[in-house]
Design an enzyme around this catalytic site. Structure first.
Site, mmCIF file in Angstrom:
data_model
loop_
_atom_site.group_PDB
_atom_site.id
_atom_site.type_symbol
_atom_site.label_atom_id
_atom_site.label_comp_id
_atom_site.label_asym_id
_atom_site.label_seq_id
_atom_site.Cartn_x
_atom_site.Cartn_y
_atom_site.Cartn_z
ATOM 1 N N ASN A 192 0.759 -1.246 0.000
ATOM 2 C CA ASN A 192 0.000 0.000 0.000
ATOM 3 C C ASN A 192 0.792 1.299 0.000
ATOM 4 O O ASN A 192 0.346 2.297 0.552
ATOM 5 C CB ASN A 192 -0.969 -0.006 1.187
ATOM 6 C CG ASN A 192 -2.239 -0.766 0.840
ATOM 7 O OD1 ASN A 192 -2.750 -0.652 -0.266
ATOM 8 N ND2 ASN A 192 -2.732 -1.564 1.764
ATOM 9 N N ASP A 224 0.620 -6.493 -13.018
ATOM 10 C CA ASP A 224 1.603 -6.692 -14.089
ATOM 11 C C ASP A 224 1.941 -8.164 -14.255
ATOM 12 O O ASP A 224 1.659 -8.990 -13.386
ATOM 13 C CB ASP A 224 2.863 -5.863 -13.802
ATOM 14 C CG ASP A 224 3.510 -6.232 -12.476
ATOM 15 O OD1 ASP A 224 3.977 -7.363 -12.359
ATOM 16 O OD2 ASP A 224 3.535 -5.382 -11.555
ATOM 17 N N GLU A 244 -33.519 -9.294 -2.352
ATOM 18 C CA GLU A 244 -32.103 -9.106 -2.714
ATOM 19 C C GLU A 244 -31.313 -10.392 -2.445
ATOM 20 O O GLU A 244 -30.431 -10.762 -3.223
ATOM 21 C CB GLU A 244 -31.505 -7.943 -1.919
ATOM 22 C CG GLU A 244 -32.022 -6.586 -2.383
ATOM 23 C CD GLU A 244 -31.641 -5.460 -1.427
ATOM 24 O OE1 GLU A 244 -31.451 -4.338 -1.909
ATOM 25 O OE2 GLU A 244 -31.547 -5.697 -0.200
HETATM 26 C C1 GLA Z 1 -5.821 -1.708 0.164
HETATM 27 C C2 GLA Z 1 -6.627 -2.745 -0.586
HETATM 28 C C3 GLA Z 1 -8.009 -2.826 -0.012
HETATM 29 C C4 GLA Z 1 -7.923 -3.182 1.453
HETATM 30 C C5 GLA Z 1 -7.072 -2.161 2.184
HETATM 31 C C6 GLA Z 1 -6.814 -2.579 3.616
HETATM 32 O O1 GLA Z 1 -6.265 -0.435 -0.084
HETATM 33 O O2 GLA Z 1 -6.671 -2.463 -1.946
HETATM 34 O O3 GLA Z 1 -8.780 -3.781 -0.701
HETATM 35 O O4 GLA Z 1 -7.368 -4.462 1.583
HETATM 36 O O5 GLA Z 1 -5.810 -1.991 1.544
HETATM 37 O O6 GLA Z 1 -6.014 -1.693 4.287
#
Ligand code: GLA
Length: 730
Positions: free
Chosen positions: A481, A535, A615
């Protein structure tokens, strides 16, 4: 034979099913490119190389008065910096005396069945009967620097792969400032470059640009392939479309910094190079040392972008993604991230899982927040021990409870990262990338672990293995991240700091190889804030990647459209999310959210406990539908029937089974109009003379009628309504 050497002409001809690549050793030993395009048999195409004194275009010393033999205009296989070719180059080397030049000449070659090896790097897989290799050894005219060019030919798969190995055979060090993987020199100008730009939550938008005089480059210096750009580009005729025109695909099998740089030169020829981005790159080769570049996959189709994509989709399925994942259906999952984020307890997750199981969902994925002091994104990363306050039964107990209600267990990890507020960082502050004396750039309050270090990788392997053993997980989402910055490793000397970004990627691959190899039965999903590391490199280890953090079905149509140019649908992580959508606030009918997620790995990321009875019924039906159709989606051919750039009212796509007996067509109405014109959608890929029936209708259709006359689109009332047609051959 897919590789032919004609000794009297010093000519190399490489054939795939539909293309030919040809090159020749020039009269002064340079390796010149003669042709890449639609298959041409038994022909020396070096007649296409013409020489003319252009002025201000120097010649190699031996060429003397032959003023047309200029490296500045001749098409080449592996152009170098410093010896009179002023176009974008593949190799830029600095010798110990400070000189910056390398003039590569042919020495020898070898042809063999099977594939060349790229130690430590992912690459296309193929057996000795599926592929042949050509290795060409080149040596610098005035130093002991050698380059081996690798060409892999997968004749049936219709692709050529390239990479190279640069070796210092001299006694003094050589520094590489640029060591790209491949160059394609084409004789025509006026070509388009299609590239895929984006941002977090809006990845892989299609951009088409005429290649100018001067350089047009796309790439990433973020340490990952990135949301902002993608290591896949297409070079094509200016009028090329879905079903016509010459198209060249270039896929970089790499997950770090990359560059794809194209230019139209002074005589209107086109050059494109691809490889590791030179910004920040500096690699020292001591005596005897070698540098191996990542691989580029080259695909050519004379008949448009659609066939180009389908060739690549097949290649991923047969030769890139580990095969074991393609042979069976992936489980339908529920991920708790958009439901709870960090705020959950075991009880809450179990009750969510129980409802999901009742609807037919098969796998429960526990996302971020289960470990350390991870109650928000400011702490805990790096501490891969369960948070007992949230999960009192521990990983083993919790996953056991899930299995008892008939659910498989999946888990989220982000091994490459650390929060400063974590036990790991407090114990090993030198384990992350940062520069002494500077406060590092932060993203999401986290720092990047230095994966170039063996001790860091050992620690991660041990910790993650414990998590997997304890939890008996059958699925793992591997997230990443942030981008790399302050790239400096405490484990390397000053002279080697320009190697850290690439060594990081090599370390990542080693860790992925080890973990996915040790746990081959686990289904691995790559992720980087959605599709920030989407990728070919990752796909060599993991069969699917979370396509985007944007789960708005309407936005996803555009993202998945762009993604489909270079990547197979069976690898696109896609979920049905809640109404109202969390990223855009848009409301899209549940049917349509599922329709869009079906063009991917299909799962849910919503609080299914909040669904009313009707739903819930819809969800059960969606799951049955997906199970019924998924073999066509996973294994069939994909056709883009509309483009979000040119069609604002409708989006449509189609899957066709390889034996042409079944097809699935999805249609989403984007903006309804009053008193609307009738629309037809011309299908593709069916058998002209075969007879088909659309599920639920009496009308019998000839394949030709569906493809040339077209299928009438029903009038859809309201925003973002959708429908699909399942078509079966009688
Ligand atoms: C990223 C991922 C999300 C989630 C968050 C958790 O943004 O793409 O799907 O897993 O981290 O922190």
């Amino acid at each position: 034979m897919s590789i032919i050497y004609t000794p009297e002409k010093k000519l190399f001809t490489l054939h795939t099913a539909g293309s030919t690549w040809q090159m020749k050793v020039g009269r002064y030993g340079h390796l010149l490119h003669t042709y890449y395009g639609k298959r041409v048999e038994d022909m020396d195409l070096s007649c296409l190389i013409r020489e003319m004194n252009r002025g201000f275009c120097g010649v190699p010393y031996e060429a003397g008065e032959e003023r047309g033999y200029s490296l500045d205009t001749l098409p080449q296989e592996y152009p170098t910096f410093g010896v009179g070719d002023y176009r974008t180059a593949c190799l830029h080397a600095i010798h110990e005396d400070g000189s910056q030049a390398a003039e590569l000449r042919y020495v020898s070659h070898r042809i063999y069945d099977g594939r060349y090896q790229l130690p430590g790097l992912p690459s296309v897989r193929a057996s000795g009967t599926e592929a042949q290799t050509l290795e060409i050894l080149l040596r610098d005219k005035s130093s002991e620097l050698e380059v081996v060019l690798y060409y892999g030919v997968l004749e049936q798969a219709d692709v050529i792969t390239r990479a190279c190995r640069i070796q210092n055979r001299g006694k003094t060090p050589v520094r590489l400032l640029r060591a790209l993987s491949c160059c394609v020199d084409l004789p025509d100008g006026n070509m388009d470059l299609i590239s895929f730009h984006g941002r977090h939550a809006m990845e892989r938008n299609v951009q088409r640009t005429r290649i100018p005089h001067g350089r047009l480059s796309v790439g990433s210096t973020r340490g990952t392939s990135s949301h902002q750009s993608n290591p896949f580009v297409i070079l094509c005729d200016p009028d090329a479309g879905e079903e016509w025109g010459n198209c060249y695909g270039m896929t970089f099998v790499y997950s770090g910094n990359f560059l794809a740089e194209a230019e139209t030169d002074q005589t209107d020829q086109t050059r494109i190079v691809m490889g590791i981005h030179p910004d920040g790159f500096c690699w020292t080769l001591e005596e005897g040392e070698a540098f191996v570049t990542p691989e580029v996959i080259l695909t050519f189709r004379p008949d448009g972008l659609g066939p180009l994509s389908r060739t690549l989709h097949d290649l991923y399925r047969e030769h890139l993604i580990p095969r074991r994942f393609l042979e069976k259906r992936r489980p339908i999952l529920l991920n708790n991230w958009e439901v709870t984020e960090f705020d959950f307890t075991e009880e809450k997750l179990l009750s969510l899982a129980e409802s999901a199981s009742g609807l037919g969902i098969e796998l429960f994925v526990m996302d971020d927040g289960w470990f350390g002091e991870r109650n928000h994104d400011r702490s805990g990363l790096g501490d891969w021990t369960v948070n007992h306050a949230k999960l009192p039964s521990g990983l083993h107990g919790f996953s056991e409870k899930l299995r008892n209600i008939g659910m498989k267990f999946g888990i989220w990890i982000e091994p490459e990262m650390v929060n400063e507020d974590s036990a790991l960082f407090r114990a090993h502050p030198d384990w992350c990338l940062q520069i002494p004396g500077r406060s590092p750039n932060l993203e999401r309050c986290q720092l990047v672990l230095d994966l170039s270090r063996q001790d860091v990788r050992e620690h991660l392997f041990a910790r993650i293995s414990e998590v997997l053993d304890e939890s008996q997980a059958s699925y793992v989402k591997w997230d990443m991240n942030r981008n790399l910055s302050d790239v400096w490793s405490a484990a390397l000397p000053a002279s080697r700091q320009g190697e850290v970004s690439h060594r990081y990627v090599l370390g990542l691959y080693e860790l992925m190889e080890r973990l996915t190899g040790t746990y081959p039965d686990i289904l691995w999903e790559g992720c980087s804030g959605g599709g920030g590391r989407f990728d070919a490199g990752i796909f060599c280890y993991m069969p699917q990647i979370w396509c985007s953090d944007n789960t708005d079905a309407v936005e996803r149509i555009r993202i998945q459209y762009g993604t489909s140019f270079g990547y197979p649908i069976c690898a696109v992580g896609a979920h049905v999310s809640a109404d109202v959508n969390q990223q855009t606030g848009r409301r899209v009918p549940l049917e349509t959210r599922a329709e869009v997620a079906m063009a991917g790995t299909f799962g849910y990321e919503m609080d299914v406990q909040k669904l009313d009875a009707s739903e819930q019924e819809q969800v059960r039906r969606q799951i049955q539908n997906y199970i019924r159709f998924e073999h066509i989606i996973r294994l069939g051919d994909y056709y883009r029937l509309t483009s979000p750039d040119t069609d604002e009212t409708l989006a449509a796509w189609q899957f066709v089974a390889k034996d042409l007996t079944e097809s699935l067509v999805s249609i989403v109405a984007l903006h309804p109009k009053a008193n609307p014109p009738f629309r037809r959608i011309r299908l593709r890929g069916l058998k002209e003379y075969a007879v088909y029936r659309i599920d639920g209708e009496d009308q019998i259709w000839k394949g030709s009628a569906l493809m040339y006359a077209g299928l009438p689109v029903p009038l859809l009332w309201g925003d973002y309504q959708s429908c699909h047609f399942y078509i079966r051959r009688l």
